[in-house]
Design a protein around this motif. Structure first.
Motif: not given
Length: 80
Positions: A22-24, A33-40, A45-51, A56-67
């Motif tokens: 759901d997060l991704l 590949e679909e998971i990687r595309a969603a993460y990218r 959008i949600y990278h800390p350098d972009l606002g 939340f960005f760490r949650q995205l990273q964890d989801a990407h690494e796990t899935l």
């Protein structure tokens, strides 16, 4: 997607998502590949350098690494 107020909003993204899928914003049977595309897409959008917030960005990273890791994903799927 931009709302009428100029705020970015995404249908399938929520800080309080029930699952990593759901997060991704991907289905449980999504290919790697679909998971990687969603993460990218979301990281642009949600990278800390972009606002985005670091938490939340760490949650995205964890989801990407796990899935994207077959063993971690299998363990995670069994826990659902």
């Amino acid at each position: 997607m931009i709302s009428d107020m100029g705020v970015r909003c995404w249908q399938n993204v929520s800080v309080a998502a029930d699952t990593l899928y759901d997060l991704l914003g991907v289905p449980m049977d999504a290919e790697t590949e679909e998971i990687r595309a969603a993460y990218r897409r979301l990281s642009k959008i949600y990278h800390p350098d972009l606002g985005g917030t670091p938490a939340f960005f760490r949650q995205l990273q964890d989801a990407h690494e796990t899935l994207t890791d077959p063993l971690r994903r299998a363990v995670y799927d069994r826990s659902l």
